[in-house]
Enzyme design. Structure first.
Site, PDB file in Angstrom:
ATOM      1  CB  SER A 280      19.643 -28.461 -60.243  1.00  0.00           C
ATOM      2  OG  SER A 280      21.015 -28.526 -59.941  1.00  0.00           O
ATOM      3  CG  ASP A 281      21.692 -23.640 -64.391  1.00  0.00           C
ATOM      4  OD1 ASP A 281      22.962 -24.415 -64.623  1.00  0.00           O
ATOM      5  OD2 ASP A 281      21.342 -22.801 -65.206  1.00  0.00           O
ATOM      6  CD1 TRP A 282      27.538 -23.846 -60.346  1.00  0.00           C
ATOM      7  CD2 TRP A 282      28.399 -25.454 -61.599  1.00  0.00           C
ATOM      8  NE1 TRP A 282      28.874 -23.962 -59.800  1.00  0.00           N
ATOM      9  CE2 TRP A 282      29.357 -25.096 -60.824  1.00  0.00           C
ATOM     10  CE3 TRP A 282      28.680 -26.307 -62.794  1.00  0.00           C
ATOM     11  CZ2 TRP A 282      30.668 -25.667 -60.828  1.00  0.00           C
ATOM     12  CZ3 TRP A 282      29.884 -26.956 -62.675  1.00  0.00           C
ATOM     13  CH2 TRP A 282      30.684 -26.651 -61.479  1.00  0.00           C
TER      14      TRP A 282
END
Ligand code: BGC
Length: 739
Positions: free
Chosen positions: A275-277
């Site tokens: 995932s992104d942050w």
């Protein structure tokens, strides 16, 4: 004629499929999976940010609750945490340490947009390999790069992080970066897993405001935004990252069409999706998920394998499995993808940083490559003939907020920068020209609005030539740093007016994270050199280009607008029903003119319809003549191809490089097609008087476009083709047909 592998892969449809995992890797994964508890499986799906060697992190690692750590770059801490994982956890599964190594680790290369401007995939590969050597010497084996988001809106701060507006150029550069990071064998020390991001359409953020919504129809998604990701998957990128944005209402982190149907099923990719942050949890903010549990469920079912710092998986997946909402098979596949990465990296066999070779930075080869890349990324936009300055140009006044800005010339995403190693233009020009150089910044930083330029103007008046280093500080581009007004910030234009008013010739050098609208600056300057943020060796590179010891090798990877209001701006636009054949601009409209006085075509009253400089454009210190393209045939079947060759001659007096660009137009189709599309390119260097025949192979499949179902269609009919030195394509097109 050589066609680089990356370009050949695109043009010829050659697919370098991700190497199938060795049979024994899959056996070892199955074996390990059979021994894991549900908690240990979920443990592998979490990535946490590092904060040194803390009892909390050590405890979680020993309990098998951590799959990966990002942002820990001290090799001793890396080894201590790795020991907890390998020697002190039940199953001994190693951690993988990750970092944003975006354009170099310690030796900083030009920002990716600047690397795009080189149009030289071999340089991007070389720089990425150096970044991998430096970063892996601290224990980092996974970088969150390359970003292959197509960006057509220069307001978006993250335009700096990609390779520009075009899918063919971006694909070639993205593939080169992957090859550089990963090498031919990821188990070798000195390599890192690449991460192709942000999947997908992040660069299509409405109005360029970061994280904003995107609306992308299937045709555009498949024609423009997905091709660089497909190229990355087929080049064997070990990991992907999904994007923050929603696409047509569905956030990427919960988007099964993208993550499963396209990436896994259609492209047959078997890497790890991170995932992104916090992007899984942010699906609550999007209004797509009710709470973290709902977000964890949607992300897992959609195909996100690892939760970056979002605490959605660690706290919720077990209950979701126990309730039957997420099948165990889904979890097993997610864990498989994580373990496969660790096996591919050889971490089970070689988990530790070798302290004898740790922390190796700034080798002469690295600095040399950074300099060459910066030279090849510098784009000469205008030149009255003042450049190159030569050996003895008289008294040189160096000025401007970017002339001696060792932090800012490196640009965005330089977590590991040591600015003491940066060589600024001022330092390099002093080295080259000695006492002929005088200096006063005039403005102390790019946003400086102080118009008392002090003694700078007096010094300017005393000089023979003024070198004005202007632009944007590093912090004005990158993530969450979008600008609505993309002109030079602060009083920089006012200062340039004052410098020009001295009557002394001004050469303006722009270091920025995006293409800035600089029409007046071009008029006020005798030459304009655009270098984006050039990195550690930006100073020597620019000094070489300015003096003529090197030629400016860059060509624009993006269109440069005249005004902020023109963006989004890109060469591959549609013709519209009213293309600009005539236009009357705002100051030429008679008083009380009638409604139709402007020409009724598609343009802005105050900016016209063209960019200030087109995609693909850039001058050198020599000139080139292009012959008429010669085609092997003027007709091909839908499964055929045509070979195209064009002879290019250096007609000037010094050696130089040019980027030979192949553009195509499909004038009549069942869906209106762009006025031009880049299909291939080749950068060549020729001695004075030398000619070379550049050849491309164009398969009919490269002329396919996508319909509303996302299906590729090749239509019979007539096409136009140009081989030229920019997207302006001033030459006469050649016709061919698909039968
Ligand atoms: C960015 C990513 C980056 C990640 C980890 C996010 O905010 O969007 O590009 O890789 O942080 O630092």
């Amino acid at each position: 004629m050589r066609i680089t592998t990356a370009i050949a892969a695109l043009i010829l449809g050659v697919s370098a499929h991700a190497a199938k995992p060795a049979h024994d890797i899959e056996t070892r994964i199955d074996d390990l999976l059979g021994k894991m508890t549900l908690e240990e499986k979920i443990g592998q799906l979490n990535q946490y940010t590092g904060s040194g060697y803390s009892p909390d992190m050590s405890g979680r690692v020993k309990a098998g609750m951590v799959g990966s750590i990002l942002n820990e770059v001290n090799p001793e801490t890396v080894n201590a945490l790795q020991r907890d994982a390998v020697e002190n956890s039940r199953l001994g599964i190693p951690l993988v340490f990750a970092r944003d190594v975006i354009h170099g680790f310690r030796t900083i290369f030009p920002i990716p947009l600047g690397q795009g401007a080189t149009w030289n995939p071999a340089l991007v590969e070389e720089g990425s390999a150096i970044a991998a050597q430096e970063a892996s010497s601290t224990g980092i084996r996974w970088t969150f790069s390359p970003m292959v988001d197509i960006a057509r809106d220069a307001r978006w701060g993250r335009i700096a992080e990609g390779y520009g507006e075009d899918p063919v150029l971006t694909s070639a550069m993205g593939v080169a970066a992957i090859k550089g990071y990963q090498g031919d064998d990821l188990t070798k020390p000195g390599t890192m897993a690449a991460c192709v991001k942000h999947f997908a359409c992040y660069g299509a953020a409405e109005s360029g405001r970061d994280y904003n919504t995107t609306w992308v129809p299937m045709e555009l998604l498949h024609d423009v935004y997905l091709p660089p990701f497909e190229a990355g998957a087929k080049a064997g990128a070990a990991t992907f990252m999904c994007s923050f944005n929603d696409i047509n209402g569905v956030p990427s982190s919960g988007n099964p069409y993208l993550l499963r149907d396209i990436l896994r099923d259609k492209w047959q990719w078997d890497g790890l999706m991170v995932s992104d942050w916090n992007s899984i949890t942010e699906m609550i903010n999007h209004g797509f998920c009710a709470d973290r549990s709902d977000a964890a469920m949607k992300a897992a079912l959609a195909g996100v394998d690892m939760d970056m710092e979002g605490h959605a998986y660690d706290n919720n997946l077990a209950a979701l499995v126990n309730s039957g909402a997420v099948p165990m098979e889904t979890i097993d596949n997610m864990v498989r993808n994580v373990l496969r990465l660790k096996f591919r990296l050889g971490l089970f066999d070689n988990p530790y940083v070798d302290m004898a070779t740790a922390n190796r930075f700034y080798t002469p080869e690295a600095l040399d490559a950074a300099r060459r890349t910066a030279e090849e990324s510098a784009i000469l936009l205008t030149n009255s003939g003042i450049l190159p300055l030569g050996k003895r140009p008289g008294k040189i006044f160096v000025t401007g907020p970017m002339a001696d800005a060792p932090h800012d010339q490196n640009g965005t995403w330089c977590f590991d920068l040591e600015k003491s190693h940066t060589v600024t233009p001022l330092a390099a020009l002093r080295e080259k020209y000695g006492k002929a150089v005088s200096y006063s910044p005039g403005l102390t930083y790019s946003r400086d609005k102080n118009t008392d330029f002090g003694k700078a103007l007096e010094m300017a008046a005393d000089a023979d030539v003024i070198l004005y280093f202007a632009g944007e500080e590093a912090v004005l581009s990158g993530e969450a740093h979008s600008r609505a007004d993309i002109t030079l910030p602060g009083a920089q234009t006012e200062y340039l007016r004052a410098l020009a008013a001295t009557g002394k010739p001004v050469v303006t050098v722009i270091m920025a994270g995006r293409p800035l609208a600089i029409p007046e600056e071009c008029n006020l300057s005798k030459a304009v050199l655009y270098s984006f943020h050039p990195g550690t060796m930006g100073g020597p590179a620019l000094a070489n280009v300015i003096s003529g010891d090197a030629a400016p090798g860059g060509r624009l990877p993006v269109s440069i607008p005249r005004m902020s209001g023109q963006v989004p701006l890109y060469y591959a636009c549609k013709n519209t029903g009213r293309p600009t054949t005539e236009m009357t601009l705002i100051d030429d409209i008679p008083l009380e003119a009638g409604q139709t006085s402007t020409g009724c075509t598609s343009f802005f009253l105050d900016a016209g319809h063209e960019p200030l400089f087109p995609f693909g454009y850039g001058l050198g210190y020599t000139s080139f003549a292009y012959g008429t393209p010669v085609l092997s045939a003027t007709e091909m079947p839908a499964d055929g191809s045509i070979d195209i060759s064009c002879t290019v001659t250096n007609t000037g007096k010094r050696s130089g490089s040019d980027v030979v660009q192949l553009y195509v137009r499909d004038p009549v189709a069942s869906l209106a097609r762009p006025v031009k599309e880049l299909k291939a390119f080749e950068k060549i260097t020729l001695a004075p008087g030398e000619s070379r025949t550049v050849s491309f192979t164009l398969p009919a499949s490269a002329l396919a476009f996508h319909n509303a179902k996302g299906e590729a269609v090749i239509e019979a009919g007539d096409f136009l083709l140009w081989v030229d030195d920019s997207s302006a394509c001033k030459s006469k097109p050649v016709e061919f047909r698909i039968k």
